[in-house]
Scaffold this motif. Structure first.
Motif, PDB file in Angstrom:
ATOM      1  N   ASP A   1      -0.694   2.028 -21.757  1.00  0.00           N
ATOM      2  CA  ASP A   1      -1.621   2.963 -22.388  1.00  0.00           C
ATOM      3  C   ASP A   1      -3.005   2.323 -22.445  1.00  0.00           C
ATOM      4  O   ASP A   1      -3.137   1.152 -22.791  1.00  0.00           O
ATOM      5  CB  ASP A   1      -1.140   3.303 -23.802  1.00  0.00           C
TER       6      ASP A   1
ATOM      7  N   GLN B   1      -6.910   3.132 -23.972  1.00  0.00           N
ATOM      8  CA  GLN B   1      -7.731   3.993 -24.812  1.00  0.00           C
ATOM      9  C   GLN B   1      -9.131   3.402 -24.912  1.00  0.00           C
ATOM     10  O   GLN B   1      -9.314   2.192 -24.860  1.00  0.00           O
ATOM     11  CB  GLN B   1      -7.134   4.124 -26.214  1.00  0.00           C
TER      12      GLN B   1
ATOM     13  N   HIS C   1     -12.479   2.625 -27.096  1.00  0.00           N
ATOM     14  CA  HIS C   1     -12.871   2.378 -28.485  1.00  0.00           C
ATOM     15  C   HIS C   1     -14.335   1.978 -28.516  1.00  0.00           C
ATOM     16  O   HIS C   1     -14.791   1.194 -27.681  1.00  0.00           O
ATOM     17  CB  HIS C   1     -12.032   1.259 -29.114  1.00  0.00           C
TER      18      HIS C   1
ATOM     19  N   GLU D   1     -12.467  -0.529 -23.168  1.00  0.00           N
ATOM     20  CA  GLU D   1     -11.096  -0.100 -22.897  1.00  0.00           C
ATOM     21  C   GLU D   1     -10.133  -1.069 -23.566  1.00  0.00           C
ATOM     22  O   GLU D   1     -10.245  -2.282 -23.396  1.00  0.00           O
ATOM     23  CB  GLU D   1     -10.822  -0.065 -21.399  1.00  0.00           C
TER      24      GLU D   1
END
Length: 79
Positions: free
Chosen positions: A26, A28, A30, A42
């Motif tokens: 995963d 994401q 931020h 990332e």
């Protein structure tokens, strides 16, 4: 690179190697403050799903906390 290595390792079959059954990845974004400015970074998380070891953890086997072979008496070995 991660996916290629994991897929290659999933194909390995040997009695002394713990099998990799699968994986999860995963990524994401931020927002992080660096030197008074916000930047997008990332953040990646990766997990491996390994085969269950019925006689203890891999860590205990590697550290020698669990004997690899059970002790048996001389009469057991001769049968």
């Amino acid at each position: 690179m991660f996916y290629h290595e994991v897929n290659s390792m999933m194909m390995v079959q040997h009695k002394n190697i713990v099998r990799i059954l699968g994986y999860c990845s995963d990524t994401q974004g931020h927002a992080m403050e660096i030197n008074g400015r916000y930047v997008m970074a990332e953040v990646r998380e990766r997990l491996l799903c390994l085969e269950y070891l019925s006689k203890g953890s891999l860590e205990n086997h590697l550290k020698g906390n669990i004997p690899l072979f059970s002790k048996c008496s001389h009469s057991d070995r001769s049968n």
